[in-house]
Design an enzyme around this catalytic site. Structure first.
Site, short mmCIF file in Angstrom:
data_model
loop_
_atom_site.label_atom_id
_atom_site.label_comp_id
_atom_site.label_asym_id
_atom_site.label_seq_id
_atom_site.Cartn_x
_atom_site.Cartn_y
_atom_site.Cartn_z
N GLN A 34 16.20 39.60 55.47
CA GLN A 34 17.01 41.08 55.43
C GLN A 34 16.45 41.86 54.33
OE1 GLN A 34 20.60 38.98 53.66
NE2 GLN A 34 21.68 39.37 55.66
N VAL A 84 20.23 40.76 48.76
CA VAL A 84 20.26 40.18 49.99
C VAL A 84 20.24 38.77 50.01
CG1 VAL A 84 19.58 42.31 51.18
CG2 VAL A 84 17.95 40.55 50.54
N SER A 85 20.78 38.30 51.04
CA SER A 85 20.75 36.67 51.14
C SER A 85 19.61 35.82 51.75
CB SER A 85 22.11 36.22 51.75
OG SER A 85 23.14 36.71 51.37
N THR A 86 18.68 36.59 52.42
CA THR A 86 17.69 35.89 53.12
C THR A 86 16.52 36.80 53.11
OG1 THR A 86 18.14 36.91 55.20
CG2 THR A 86 19.22 34.85 54.86
#
Length: 105
Positions: free
Chosen positions: A13, A8-10
């Site tokens: 998330q 996941v990017s953040t």
């Protein structure tokens, strides 16, 4: 062995949706991390790729979770000396068949 990779990017998330899909696809072990796609440093991906052996299958939720670009995906496959198969848990049409060793550089 079937090995999964989720990203996941953040920090906001949650990788749970990806992990569930990977486990349903048969992943026996799942590596997870939270990094943006632009980050070159992905220690869990590096560990996951080092663990792959001939005949193993790497399962990802979507190809964009594995590589930042097509060029990046090609480099990952070449670095692994073409010894694995990649399966996309959400779209079997996007799965990559094993590449015969004689086709590798």
């Amino acid at each position: 062995m079937i090995i999964g990779y989720a990203r996941v990017s953040t920090n906001d998330q949650n990788p749970e949706l990806q992990v569930d899909a990977l486990e349903k696809a048969g992943a026996e072990q799942v590596f997870q991390e939270k990094f943006t796609g632009t980050s070159r440093e992905r220690p869990e991906l590096s560990q996951c790729l080092r663990m792959l052996r001939p005949g193993d299958v790497l399962v990802v939720w979507k190809l964009d979770r594995l590589a930042r670009s097509l060029k990046d995906l090609v480099e990952i496959v070449q670095d692994l000396q073409c010894v694995f198969q990649t399966k996309v848990a959400t779209d079997s049409r996007r799965s990559l068949p094993p590449i015969p060793r004689e086709s590798c550089h």
